[in-house]
Scaffold this motif. Sequence first.
Motif, PDB file in Angstrom:
ATOM      1  N   LEU A 117     -14.427  12.840  12.893  1.00  0.00           N
ATOM      2  CA  LEU A 117     -12.956  12.861  12.888  1.00  0.00           C
ATOM      3  C   LEU A 117     -12.370  11.884  11.883  1.00  0.00           C
ATOM      4  O   LEU A 117     -11.269  11.350  12.092  1.00  0.00           O
ATOM      5  CB  LEU A 117     -12.404  12.555  14.296  1.00  0.00           C
ATOM      6  N   LEU A 118     -13.090  11.612  10.789  1.00  0.00           N
ATOM      7  CA  LEU A 118     -12.591  10.689   9.772  1.00  0.00           C
ATOM      8  C   LEU A 118     -11.393  11.301   9.032  1.00  0.00           C
ATOM      9  O   LEU A 118     -11.319  12.507   8.823  1.00  0.00           O
ATOM     10  CB  LEU A 118     -13.690  10.355   8.762  1.00  0.00           C
ATOM     11  N   ARG A 119     -10.491  10.438   8.631  1.00  0.00           N
ATOM     12  CA  ARG A 119      -9.329  10.905   7.895  1.00  0.00           C
ATOM     13  C   ARG A 119      -9.726  11.436   6.506  1.00  0.00           C
ATOM     14  O   ARG A 119      -9.096  12.366   5.998  1.00  0.00           O
ATOM     15  CB  ARG A 119      -8.310   9.769   7.748  1.00  0.00           C
ATOM     16  N   GLN A 120     -10.744  10.807   5.868  1.00  0.00           N
ATOM     17  CA  GLN A 120     -11.228  11.242   4.562  1.00  0.00           C
ATOM     18  C   GLN A 120     -12.667  11.741   4.708  1.00  0.00           C
ATOM     19  O   GLN A 120     -13.362  11.412   5.674  1.00  0.00           O
ATOM     20  CB  GLN A 120     -11.164  10.082   3.559  1.00  0.00           C
ATOM     21  N   HIS A 121     -13.131  12.503   3.717  1.00  0.00           N
ATOM     22  CA  HIS A 121     -14.398  13.187   3.912  1.00  0.00           C
ATOM     23  C   HIS A 121     -15.600  12.265   3.739  1.00  0.00           C
ATOM     24  O   HIS A 121     -16.723  12.636   4.052  1.00  0.00           O
ATOM     25  CB  HIS A 121     -14.515  14.387   2.968  1.00  0.00           C
ATOM     26  N   ASN A 122     -15.407  11.028   3.186  1.00  0.00           N
ATOM     27  CA  ASN A 122     -16.542  10.080   3.124  1.00  0.00           C
ATOM     28  C   ASN A 122     -16.030   8.670   3.391  1.00  0.00           C
ATOM     29  O   ASN A 122     -14.830   8.401   3.354  1.00  0.00           O
ATOM     30  CB  ASN A 122     -17.277  10.163   1.786  1.00  0.00           C
ATOM     31  N   SER A 123     -16.982   7.756   3.620  1.00  0.00           N
ATOM     32  CA  SER A 123     -16.611   6.398   3.999  1.00  0.00           C
ATOM     33  C   SER A 123     -15.901   5.666   2.871  1.00  0.00           C
ATOM     34  O   SER A 123     -15.021   4.834   3.105  1.00  0.00           O
ATOM     35  CB  SER A 123     -17.857   5.608   4.429  1.00  0.00           C
ATOM     36  N   GLN A 124     -16.286   5.936   1.624  1.00  0.00           N
ATOM     37  CA  GLN A 124     -15.654   5.247   0.501  1.00  0.00           C
ATOM     38  C   GLN A 124     -14.143   5.489   0.502  1.00  0.00           C
ATOM     39  O   GLN A 124     -13.361   4.540   0.467  1.00  0.00           O
ATOM     40  CB  GLN A 124     -16.261   5.734  -0.819  1.00  0.00           C
ATOM     41  N   GLN A 125     -13.744   6.754   0.530  1.00  0.00           N
ATOM     42  CA  GLN A 125     -12.316   7.070   0.477  1.00  0.00           C
ATOM     43  C   GLN A 125     -11.607   6.609   1.744  1.00  0.00           C
ATOM     44  O   GLN A 125     -10.432   6.242   1.723  1.00  0.00           O
ATOM     45  CB  GLN A 125     -12.129   8.572   0.258  1.00  0.00           C
ATOM     46  N   ASN A 126     -12.316   6.644   2.834  1.00  0.00           N
ATOM     47  CA  ASN A 126     -11.717   6.210   4.100  1.00  0.00           C
ATOM     48  C   ASN A 126     -11.369   4.716   4.045  1.00  0.00           C
ATOM     49  O   ASN A 126     -10.300   4.282   4.439  1.00  0.00           O
ATOM     50  CB  ASN A 126     -12.685   6.492   5.247  1.00  0.00           C
ATOM     51  N   CYS A 127     -12.310   3.907   3.495  1.00  0.00           N
ATOM     52  CA  CYS A 127     -12.095   2.461   3.441  1.00  0.00           C
ATOM     53  C   CYS A 127     -11.040   2.091   2.400  1.00  0.00           C
ATOM     54  O   CYS A 127     -10.253   1.146   2.581  1.00  0.00           O
ATOM     55  CB  CYS A 127     -13.400   1.748   3.099  1.00  0.00           C
TER      56      CYS A 127
ATOM     57  N   CYS B 155      -8.598   4.994  10.984  1.00  0.00           N
ATOM     58  CA  CYS B 155      -9.671   5.667  10.261  1.00  0.00           C
ATOM     59  C   CYS B 155      -9.954   7.078  10.791  1.00  0.00           C
ATOM     60  O   CYS B 155     -10.457   7.931  10.047  1.00  0.00           O
ATOM     61  CB  CYS B 155     -10.963   4.850  10.348  1.00  0.00           C
ATOM     62  N   HIS B 156      -9.652   7.305  12.072  1.00  0.00           N
ATOM     63  CA  HIS B 156     -10.009   8.573  12.713  1.00  0.00           C
ATOM     64  C   HIS B 156      -8.758   9.379  13.093  1.00  0.00           C
ATOM     65  O   HIS B 156      -7.746   8.821  13.511  1.00  0.00           O
ATOM     66  CB  HIS B 156     -10.831   8.306  13.975  1.00  0.00           C
ATOM     67  N   LEU B 157      -8.889  10.696  12.951  1.00  0.00           N
ATOM     68  CA  LEU B 157      -7.850  11.613  13.449  1.00  0.00           C
ATOM     69  C   LEU B 157      -8.230  11.990  14.881  1.00  0.00           C
ATOM     70  O   LEU B 157      -9.257  12.639  15.103  1.00  0.00           O
ATOM     71  CB  LEU B 157      -7.777  12.855  12.559  1.00  0.00           C
ATOM     72  N   PRO B 158      -7.466  11.599  15.871  1.00  0.00           N
ATOM     73  CA  PRO B 158      -7.917  11.716  17.258  1.00  0.00           C
ATOM     74  C   PRO B 158      -7.994  13.151  17.799  1.00  0.00           C
ATOM     75  O   PRO B 158      -8.778  13.415  18.696  1.00  0.00           O
ATOM     76  CB  PRO B 158      -6.880  10.901  18.035  1.00  0.00           C
ATOM     77  N   HIS B 159      -7.196  14.047  17.279  1.00  0.00           N
ATOM     78  CA  HIS B 159      -7.163  15.391  17.855  1.00  0.00           C
ATOM     79  C   HIS B 159      -8.180  16.322  17.214  1.00  0.00           C
ATOM     80  O   HIS B 159      -8.912  17.022  17.914  1.00  0.00           O
ATOM     81  CB  HIS B 159      -5.749  15.975  17.736  1.00  0.00           C
ATOM     82  N   GLY B 160      -8.206  16.360  15.898  1.00  0.00           N
ATOM     83  CA  GLY B 160      -9.155  17.236  15.228  1.00  0.00           C
ATOM     84  C   GLY B 160      -9.113  17.012  13.721  1.00  0.00           C
ATOM     85  O   GLY B 160      -8.106  16.571  13.168  1.00  0.00           O
ATOM     86  N   ALA B 161     -10.239  17.295  13.051  1.00  0.00           N
ATOM     87  CA  ALA B 161     -10.317  17.087  11.603  1.00  0.00           C
ATOM     88  C   ALA B 161     -11.390  17.991  11.027  1.00  0.00           C
ATOM     89  O   ALA B 161     -12.269  18.499  11.746  1.00  0.00           O
ATOM     90  CB  ALA B 161     -10.629  15.627  11.279  1.00  0.00           C
ATOM     91  N   THR B 162     -11.310  18.200   9.717  1.00  0.00           N
ATOM     92  CA  THR B 162     -12.359  18.968   9.030  1.00  0.00           C
ATOM     93  C   THR B 162     -13.566  18.087   8.729  1.00  0.00           C
ATOM     94  O   THR B 162     -14.633  18.593   8.375  1.00  0.00           O
ATOM     95  CB  THR B 162     -11.814  19.551   7.712  1.00  0.00           C
TER      96      THR B 162
END
Length: 543
Positions: free
Chosen positions: A493-503, A482-489
Amino acid sequence: MRSPSPPGSEPEPRCDALGQDKTAPFPRTGVYVGEAVCKDCHEEQAEAIHAGVHASVVLAKQLNACETCHGPGKLHAEHRDNNALLITHPPDLGRSVVQFCGRCHAEATVAHGGDMAGFLAAGKTCTSCHKVHQKTPAKAPHAGVAFHTRRDLAADERAQPVGAKKCIECHPLRDELLSQSPHAHLGAAVVADGCETCHGPGSLHVETKGLARLITRPDRAGDGAATCRSCHQGVDPAEFHWKDKHKPLLSEGMTCSTCHTVHAAKKKTPPRVSALGVGVTQAVLASHVPVSNAICARCHTPAFAVLEGTVHEALGHRETPLDQGCGACHAGAQAHAESGGSKHLVASLRGASAAAQQATCNQCHGKEPALTHAHVGTHHRHEVSCLSCHSPAAKRGETRRDAEGKCASCHQAVAAEFAMPNHHPVPEHAMGCSDCHDPHGARSKTRDLELREERCVACHTQYRGPFVFAHQASRSDGCVACHLPHGATNKRLLRQHNSQQNCLQCHGDFPAFHDQTPGAVFTNCLNCHSEVHGSNHSRYLFR
């Protein structure tokens, strides 16, 4: 049969029995009579020595004036014919006069002009050139003249060539060594003026019986390199043999003769060594006399300065034994030094294989716990060497930061991620790469550089289990699912910008009643599944 000597008298020396048919031996016992008695017969000699360089000998109260060199003179003075064999004449002592003069001039008799052995081989001794009973001239020959370069000597009209045959009258061993060296073509038997090709015209040197400042030596002259380049034009004068190559840390003022000796017989080239020292036989190493790092400092003084204040400073102390200092990392260091700097005799870790570097480093660091699995680590399998990350000259206390500063040289994409607005504080030096990754290898052959959940929860303890109902991601990718460990926008550090898309990356099979229409309550998964990292109450990760 000779009658015994009366009490208090001295027997006359048997000079012939001692192999000396010209003078009495030295040292010998006897009674001293003093300078006044000597002057009764030798007034001119006494006057000359008082006006010469040895005046201090006859004037010193601690010495015995004339008899300091000539020995006890009572028998000689009282003999009816003043028998010369009853007194010592240093010029007639033969080769032993060198030891005789060495009582005061020890340093000069060891390496006078650098060629004492050659003088003796040519039948020359101290008194061949030096006269004791001689007044010091008002003006020394060629006073104030010193030829520091071959060019200066050649420009002086008083200096004329004398030929190599004249040179070998005093320096036969130099010529013999030259005939066995790579410069044999300059020997007296080959070229009439071979010696003067390098040393310049020798007439003034000969006229003054070997005055050193009236000849030039390329190993000491200011134009020594120019003298060598008159024949060896292909050698770059500024960069020596390292043009367009890595240049070692060499001391300033080095010149051709720092490494190369002209008057030296050719040596058989010892076997080439690798970074592990393979090729240097035990017999060769055993023949070397133990020495210290000081032998390296003669040419590599700047390298010692580089090590000051670093983790390897102890290896760079000049008094450190060579095998525990420079030689600990550079196999063949002593053979390299003794050969005058032959590069192929010493192992340089620069450019060596990763395995060779690791074997060298393991001599000191092999038992460190962090290196237990280094031989199976990802870096090792990809032949990343120790020196790729670690500088031998890293400052004390900065070893880790120095190594991690090189991570970006290979992992450029990861370095770019740390420029994202949300990132772990690696650029701020609040943490480092090795806080999450094991650069030397881990127990698992494939997981030492991959980020596992146990690394994350070491810092984020609030998400540490064990949980009765764990998030299924823990069984696969863990936190990085779920998380990008180094850096994210995205925040957190979520891979997607909200929890819905992340899940929805994993849970696309959500129940039909989970309305995903914009604005619906089900569009925010965390409204219900709030214990997303794990729960002890609900398998659906409810609160």
